[in-house]
Design an enzyme around this catalytic site. Structure first.
Site, PDB file in Angstrom:
ATOM      1  N   ASP A  10      37.624  34.852  39.778  1.00 52.32           N
ATOM      2  CA  ASP A  10      38.449  35.897  40.387  1.00 52.32           C
ATOM      3  C   ASP A  10      39.819  35.839  39.718  1.00 52.32           C
ATOM      4  O   ASP A  10      40.132  34.888  38.995  1.00 52.32           O
ATOM      5  CB  ASP A  10      38.574  35.661  41.899  1.00 52.32           C
ATOM      6  CG  ASP A  10      39.303  36.793  42.621  1.00 52.32           C
ATOM      7  OD1 ASP A  10      39.441  37.886  42.037  1.00 52.32           O
ATOM      8  OD2 ASP A  10      39.753  36.592  43.760  1.00 52.32           O
ATOM      9  N   SER A  11      40.653  36.841  39.999  1.00 54.59           N
ATOM     10  CA  SER A  11      42.004  36.841  39.448  1.00 54.59           C
ATOM     11  C   SER A  11      42.836  35.696  40.032  1.00 54.59           C
ATOM     12  O   SER A  11      43.814  35.278  39.439  1.00 54.59           O
ATOM     13  CB  SER A  11      42.681  38.172  39.756  1.00 54.59           C
ATOM     14  OG  SER A  11      42.675  38.394  41.152  1.00 54.59           O
ATOM     15  N   CYS A  74      35.520  39.326  41.882  1.00 52.15           N
ATOM     16  CA  CYS A  74      36.763  40.092  41.900  1.00 52.15           C
ATOM     17  C   CYS A  74      36.363  41.559  41.841  1.00 52.15           C
ATOM     18  O   CYS A  74      35.577  41.955  40.968  1.00 52.15           O
ATOM     19  CB  CYS A  74      37.615  39.729  40.686  1.00 52.15           C
ATOM     20  SG  CYS A  74      39.038  40.805  40.443  1.00 52.15           S
ATOM     21  N   GLU A 153      49.290  36.749  49.573  1.00 52.95           N
ATOM     22  CA  GLU A 153      49.825  35.670  48.730  1.00 52.95           C
ATOM     23  C   GLU A 153      50.983  34.964  49.440  1.00 52.95           C
ATOM     24  O   GLU A 153      51.191  33.778  49.276  1.00 52.95           O
ATOM     25  CB  GLU A 153      50.316  36.231  47.389  1.00 52.95           C
ATOM     26  CG  GLU A 153      49.191  36.738  46.499  1.00 52.95           C
ATOM     27  CD  GLU A 153      48.521  35.628  45.700  1.00 52.95           C
ATOM     28  OE1 GLU A 153      49.228  34.878  45.032  1.00 52.95           O
ATOM     29  OE2 GLU A 153      47.284  35.531  45.768  1.00 52.95           O
ATOM     30  N   CYS A 185      38.427  44.138  48.172  1.00 48.33           N
ATOM     31  CA  CYS A 185      39.311  43.236  47.433  1.00 48.33           C
ATOM     32  C   CYS A 185      39.136  41.855  48.048  1.00 48.33           C
ATOM     33  O   CYS A 185      39.073  41.729  49.276  1.00 48.33           O
ATOM     34  CB  CYS A 185      40.765  43.706  47.575  1.00 48.33           C
ATOM     35  SG  CYS A 185      41.951  42.523  46.872  1.00 48.33           S
ATOM     36  N   HIS A 187      41.089  39.511  48.469  1.00 46.03           N
ATOM     37  CA  HIS A 187      42.185  39.016  49.306  1.00 46.03           C
ATOM     38  C   HIS A 187      42.079  39.511  50.756  1.00 46.03           C
ATOM     39  O   HIS A 187      42.619  38.902  51.662  1.00 46.03           O
ATOM     40  CB  HIS A 187      43.540  39.500  48.757  1.00 46.03           C
ATOM     41  CG  HIS A 187      44.104  38.625  47.691  1.00 46.03           C
ATOM     42  ND1 HIS A 187      43.470  38.428  46.493  1.00 46.03           N
ATOM     43  CD2 HIS A 187      45.247  37.878  47.654  1.00 46.03           C
ATOM     44  CE1 HIS A 187      44.213  37.610  45.750  1.00 46.03           C
ATOM     45  NE2 HIS A 187      45.285  37.264  46.429  1.00 46.03           N
TER      46      HIS A 187
HETATM   47  N1  DGL Z   1      40.944  39.711  43.309  1.00 45.09           N
HETATM   48  C1  DGL Z   1      41.347  41.070  43.190  1.00 45.09           C
HETATM   49  C2  DGL Z   1      40.253  42.006  43.664  1.00 45.09           C
HETATM   50  O1  DGL Z   1      39.321  41.609  44.337  1.00 45.09           O
HETATM   51  C3  DGL Z   1      42.611  41.354  43.968  1.00 45.09           C
HETATM   52  C4  DGL Z   1      43.866  40.720  43.477  1.00 45.09           C
HETATM   53  C5  DGL Z   1      44.386  41.261  42.171  1.00 45.09           C
HETATM   54  O2  DGL Z   1      44.966  42.349  42.124  1.00 45.09           O
HETATM   55  O3  DGL Z   1      44.202  40.551  41.207  1.00 45.09           O
HETATM   56  O4  DGL Z   1      40.296  43.163  43.346  1.00 45.09           O
END
Ligand code: DGL
Length: 267
Positions: A10-11, A74, A153, A185, A187
């Site tokens: 993931d990011s 992600c 975050e 997402c 998050h």
């Molecule tokens: N992990 C990203 C997603 O699921 C969200 C966070 C980001 O913008 O990197 O889209």
């Protein structure tokens, strides 16, 4: 081959919710998690950049960890890079959007589905396509929620500021009488409590983590990929910030004792 790990990325650390669901679904599988903490957020980046990042991470997984398959945990990367990388690497690569779409279609009663995600995910139209492929008559209402990732975050999961932001974002979806809300997402599952409060009891909230884990199980069986190693998860990130421990605790519900930093640009 059954002892080879599954790569999950993931990011940032949001994908840990997917890793956790995979461990619950397949406790014998060994996982390698990569959080691209140096380059988060992905949500505001261009599709070319998202594809380049995905390629680098999958190369790292293959070269250093000999993974037998990859889960793109992600939404933004699943939306923009999945199709391209699937054609470039000879191992199964799974995203979170199709499983999320299945979960939404099974949950809806009135066929009105809301999807929230990053600007990148919503602009890609990937959820709308995935939902329509399964249920062409579904009415899909999408909304980009760029303030949610920074709120998570910062650990602002509940409270008046987060509720006000959520009310503003959800207003058009609630006006459209959605009965299902997809958290598009990784998050957003952390905001579930606030989102449920704002959306009300009639709206079902769908998080793709569990559905992704089930779909991965099914996919590995279908591809004849041997399963059941010794379990466990190794953690890697591209930047180790001061907040890492606190954030890992938030997403995983427990601490991580060992994490290694990788210079991902080299792959
Ligand atoms: N992990 C990203 C997603 O699921 C969200 C966070 C980001 O913008 O990197 O889209």
């Amino acid at each position: 081959m059954k002892h080879l790990p599954i790569g999950v990325f993931d990011s940032g650390l949001g994908g840990l919710t997917v890793a956790k669901a995979i461990q619950k679904e397949m406790p014998g599988e060994k996982l390698v998690y990569f959080g691209d903490t140096a380059r988060i957020p992905y949500g505001t980046k261009s599709p070319e950049t998202i594809v380049r990042y995905a390629r680098q991470i999958i190369r790292f997984f293959r070269k250093e960890k000999k993974v037998k398959c990859v889960v793109v945990a992600c939404n933004t990367s699943s939306a923009w890079a999945l199709e391209t990388v699937r054609g470039e690497f000879p191992i199964p690569i799974l995203g979170v959007i199709e499983p999320g779409a299945y979960a939404a279609v099974s949950a809806t009663r009135n066929g009105r589905i809301g999807v929230i995600g990053t600007e990148g995910t919503i602009a890609s139209g990937a959820y709308v396509r995935a939902i329509h492929k399964i249920f062409p008559k579904a009415r899909v209402y999408s909304k980009a929620c760029p303030l949610f990732v920074p709120l998570v975050e910062e650990g602002k999961l509940t409270g008046s500021v987060t509720e006000a932001v959520a009310s503003e974002y959800l207003r058009p979806l609630l006006k459209a009488k959605i009965d299902t809300l997809v958290l598009g997402c990784t998050h957003y599952p952390l905001l579930k409590k606030t989102l449920a409060k704002v959306a009300g009891k009639k709206v079902r909230i769908v998080d793709s983590a569990e559905e992704t884990a089930r779909s991965l199980h099914h996919n590995l069986a279908m591809h004849g990929v041997p399963m059941n190693g010794q379990g466990g998860c190794a953690y890697f990130v591209s930047d180790l910030s001061r907040k890492f421990k606190e954030q890992a605790q938030r997403f995983l519900g427990r601490g991580i004792s060992k994490v290694d930093k990788v210079f991902i640009e080299k792959y």
